[in-house]
Design an enzyme around this catalytic site. Structure first.
Site, PDB file in Angstrom:
ATOM      1  CB  THR A  89      54.368   3.209  54.052  1.00  0.00           C
ATOM      2  OG1 THR A  89      53.059   3.663  53.743  1.00  0.00           O
ATOM      3  CG2 THR A  89      55.113   4.327  54.769  1.00  0.00           C
TER       4      THR A  89
ATOM      5  CE  LYS B  22      51.139   4.677  56.725  1.00  0.00           C
ATOM      6  NZ  LYS B  22      51.865   5.667  55.907  1.00  0.00           N
TER       7      LYS B  22
END
Length: 345
Positions: free
Chosen positions: A251, A194
């Site tokens: 994120t 990610k």
């Protein structure tokens, strides 16, 4: 009272130490910068990483690893991926066969060259008779928000249910909730990959693109993460959970994320070397992009977004050009199981 060693005095290590301390545990925090450890012990702050946050006096800082590990029941590794192997070797040399702590790691990345996950590295360097299980702690969480006691939910993943439940027990409280999971592969790969997508998301914003582009990148990025994860045996359900889409959202959409901030500056035209030099913290997504790109090439896994970000980071490709190339790729169905042809899309 449980005694726990937190190895890594950065933002995330410090925030997790705060949670453990508030839960009534004895916390040793270890770091390799004497001035940072002295600040923790004397002022009960860590201003470089968590400005304005007061630490409990019960959190004791150490620069001596052997002292930090003395009589602990849990060891929490929160060091950069590049340091995991060397620190684990030191732990293995210092522990005796009677202590047998549970080893937890909260780092997110893949080892360069070998492309190995962090739990694999720990397993290689730690004698099995010296620990009581390896647990991955991961999920959507900014250290800055945890330090302010914002509501946070994460995952403790392990092949040992006893070990993951023990980690769940020491961390859980009214603002920090931990779920258990047995899919170590999926949780670790979701956590690492990610960061790549977060770099790309920041770059899009830096270029001036809006929410449509961000949603497209996150969604198709999740497809890439899932594709690589399932190729290594991960449970696909993991990627729609906390350490998959949850961690990806937090994120790839927040200025708290150093990966997003690095990507944002790249999108604005700043050189990567200057960005990394001024960031003041490790940007795991850069090294992870290289490892994931090489792994995908080696295994023949289609990861066009990862490949595009790799070209920007390591081949000096322009962000606007790789975005256009991604948009002009061959038309295809969203899901590989779809019976639609390209002409029907």
């Amino acid at each position: 009272m449980t005694k726990i060693a937190v190895l890594g005095a950065g933002s995330w290590g410090t925030a997790l130490a705060m949670v453990l301390s508030e839960n009534g545990h004895h916390v040793n925090i270890w770091g390799n910068m004497p001035e940072r450890i002295e600040e923790i012990n004397q002022k009960h702050t860590n201003e470089h990483y968590l400005p304005g946050v007061k630490l409990a006096e019960s959190i004791i800082g150490y620069t001596d690893l052997e002292e930090a590990l003395k009589d602990v029941s849990f060891i929490l590794l929160v060091v950069p991926t590049s340091a995991i192997r060397s620190v684990t070797k030191q732990i293995n040399a210092l522990l005796d066969d009677k202590q047998k702590p549970i080893i937890i790691h909260a780092s997110k990345g893949l080892e360069q060259v070998s492309h190995k996950r962090i739990s694999v590295i720990i397993d290689e360097e730690m004698a099995v008779e010296k620990h009581s299980g390896i647990v991955v702690l991961s999920g959507p969480s900014h250290a800055e928000e945890v330090a302010k006691r914002d509501i946070t939910t994460i995952t403790a993943a392990s092949s040992s249910e006893i070990a993951s439940q023990a980690v769940q027990r020491i961390f859980s409280n009214n603002y920090f909730r931990v779920y258990t999971n047995s899919d170590v592969v999926g949780v670790e790969l979701g956590a690492a990959l990610k960061n790549i997508i977060a770099v790309g998301a920041g770059a899009l914003v830096g270029l001036g693109y809006g929410d449509n582009a961000k949603a497209a990148l996150i969604t198709r990025g999740l497809a890439e993460i899932s594709r690589l994860g399932m190729a290594f045996g991960a449970d696909p359900l993991t990627f729609i959970g906390l350490s998959g889409v949850g961690d990806l959202i937090v994120t790839a959409t927040s200025v708290h994320s150093r990966n997003w901030r690095a990507g944002n500056l790249i999108g604005k035209g700043l050189p990567l070397e200057e960005i990394l030099e001024n960031m003041g913290m490790v940007v795991e997504g850069v090294a992870t992009t290289k490892a994931a790109y090489e792994l995908a090439q080696e295994k023949g896994i289609d990861m066009p977004i990862t490949a595009a970000i790799y070209r920007v980071l390591f081949e000096n490709a322009r962000v606007d050009e790789v975005v256009e190339e991604l948009m002009l790729r061959d038309r295809k169905a969203e899901h590989s199981t779809s019976k639609m042809t390209a002409e029907e899309e």
